[in-house]
Structures are given as C-alpha cells and as structure tokens.
Design a protein around this motif. Structure first.
Motif, PDB file in Angstrom:
ATOM      1  N   ALA A 196      42.007  36.832 -44.136  1.00 57.70           N
ATOM      2  CA  ALA A 196      41.551  36.952 -42.747  1.00 57.70           C
ATOM      3  C   ALA A 196      40.421  35.961 -42.467  1.00 57.70           C
ATOM      4  CB  ALA A 196      41.092  38.382 -42.465  1.00 57.70           C
ATOM      5  N   ARG A 197      39.505  35.795 -43.420  1.00 57.03           N
ATOM      6  CA  ARG A 197      38.389  34.866 -43.220  1.00 57.03           C
ATOM      7  C   ARG A 197      38.873  33.416 -43.203  1.00 57.03           C
ATOM      8  NH1 ARG A 197      34.479  33.414 -40.385  1.00 57.03           N
ATOM      9  NH2 ARG A 197      32.920  32.169 -41.469  1.00 57.03           N
ATOM     10  N   VAL A 198      39.815  33.070 -44.078  1.00 63.10           N
ATOM     11  CA  VAL A 198      40.374  31.714 -44.072  1.00 63.10           C
ATOM     12  C   VAL A 198      41.050  31.446 -42.728  1.00 63.10           C
ATOM     13  CG1 VAL A 198      42.119  30.180 -45.097  1.00 63.10           C
ATOM     14  CG2 VAL A 198      40.605  31.517 -46.582  1.00 63.10           C
ATOM     15  N   ARG A 199      41.829  32.415 -42.228  1.00 63.86           N
ATOM     16  CA  ARG A 199      42.488  32.243 -40.919  1.00 63.86           C
ATOM     17  C   ARG A 199      41.449  32.062 -39.815  1.00 63.86           C
ATOM     18  NH1 ARG A 199      45.653  36.433 -42.827  1.00 63.86           N
ATOM     19  NH2 ARG A 199      44.640  37.887 -41.406  1.00 63.86           N
ATOM     20  N   ALA A 200      40.356  32.816 -39.855  1.00 56.13           N
ATOM     21  CA  ALA A 200      39.302  32.686 -38.840  1.00 56.13           C
ATOM     22  C   ALA A 200      38.653  31.302 -38.906  1.00 56.13           C
ATOM     23  CB  ALA A 200      38.248  33.778 -39.032  1.00 56.13           C
ATOM     24  N   ILE A 201      38.419  30.792 -40.105  1.00 59.62           N
ATOM     25  CA  ILE A 201      37.845  29.454 -40.272  1.00 59.62           C
ATOM     26  C   ILE A 201      38.781  28.414 -39.675  1.00 59.62           C
ATOM     27  CG2 ILE A 201      37.300  27.676 -41.992  1.00 59.62           C
ATOM     28  CD1 ILE A 201      36.211  30.001 -43.768  1.00 59.62           C
ATOM     29  N   VAL A 202      40.063  28.520 -39.980  1.00 68.33           N
ATOM     30  CA  VAL A 202      41.061  27.568 -39.467  1.00 68.33           C
ATOM     31  C   VAL A 202      41.138  27.647 -37.947  1.00 68.33           C
ATOM     32  CG1 VAL A 202      43.528  27.032 -39.425  1.00 68.33           C
ATOM     33  CG2 VAL A 202      42.386  27.457 -41.608  1.00 68.33           C
ATOM     34  N   ASP A 203      41.137  28.868 -37.413  1.00 67.91           N
ATOM     35  CA  ASP A 203      41.225  29.050 -35.955  1.00 67.91           C
ATOM     36  C   ASP A 203      40.041  28.435 -35.225  1.00 67.91           C
ATOM     37  OD1 ASP A 203      43.610  30.383 -36.307  1.00 67.91           O
ATOM     38  OD2 ASP A 203      42.761  32.395 -36.002  1.00 67.91           O
ATOM     39  N   ASN A 204      38.882  28.374 -35.897  1.00 67.67           N
ATOM     40  CA  ASN A 204      37.670  27.849 -35.265  1.00 67.67           C
ATOM     41  C   ASN A 204      37.358  26.406 -35.650  1.00 67.67           C
ATOM     42  OD1 ASN A 204      36.732  30.147 -33.718  1.00 67.67           O
ATOM     43  ND2 ASN A 204      36.495  31.146 -35.700  1.00 67.67           N
TER      44      ASN A 204
END
Length: 129
Positions: free
Chosen positions: A14-22
C-alpha cells in the motif's frame, strides 16, 4: 513455483502504491544495501522511473519493488513491511540474514544467505507440497 528474493506485506504494498501515485513517472521503488552506519550496512530505497534490466522484481497487489543485484544475497528471504509508530514511519525489513543492528535502528550487520541451506529448505518444501 518461482522463488522470490523478498516478499512484502500488505502495508508495504500500500505504501509503495501511494509513493507511485504521488510521484509522476514512478513505476515503483528499488531496494538495495550500502555500506554505512554504526553496524556496517544500511538499506536503501530509491524511486524507480526506469527499471534496470538486471534487477529482480517482486510485485504485490499492483506494487512493484525492484532489488539491486548486488543486494540479492543479503536480502534472500527478507520480508519488507511498513510501520507507523508514535516517533516515525517507514519501511522495515525482517531479514533472516541480519546478524545485528545498531541501537538507533538505522543500520544493520548482514551476512550473505547460505544458498546450500536455502536449497535444502526448498527440497524439503517440494517433497511435502
């Protein structure tokens, strides 16, 4: 079944996805190790915009993590997690190759994985699976 160098928890994914999304242009993160800190080695995490051909890749729920080839023997069997505490938040690594850590938790001492032991474990799992 293919063997993954590392695994990641739901929280880490979830944190990796959030980093990528931002991060425009980002495809995931890259994990490695470098010499440093009081215990001798530190984990590194960098944003990936263009994966390197020799990196191993793990994926969970759409989150991609690439692993620096120079770090593979030190990261075999590691679980990447993400935790938030009162004082900090960040990725954590549950690494069977870790022999010690410094008091501040920022650096670790790692040994290369025992490939013969990993092969024995895989043979035992295959015989029972």
């Amino acid at each position: 079944m293919a063997f993954s160098v590392m695994t990641m928890t739901d929280k880490a994914a979830a944190r990796v996805r959030a980093i990528v999304d931002n991060s425009p242009g980002a495809k995931g993160v890259r994990v490695g190790i470098k010499k440093g800190g009081c215990a001798g080695m530190e984990y590194t995490i960098d944003l990936v915009t263009e994966p390197q051909a020799k990196d191993d890749r793990i994926e969970r729920d759409g989150a991609s993590v690439w692993i620096d080839p120079a770090a593979v023997l030190y990261l075999l069997g590691t679980e990447m997690d993400f935790e938030t505490t009162t004082l900090r938040s960040g990725f954590t690594f549950h690494n069977p190759n870790q022999t010690s850590a410094c008091g501040c938790g920022e650096s670790v001492e790692l040994k290369a994985a025992d490939l013969a032991e990993l092969a024995r474990q895989k043979q035992g799992a295959d015989a029972h699976g």
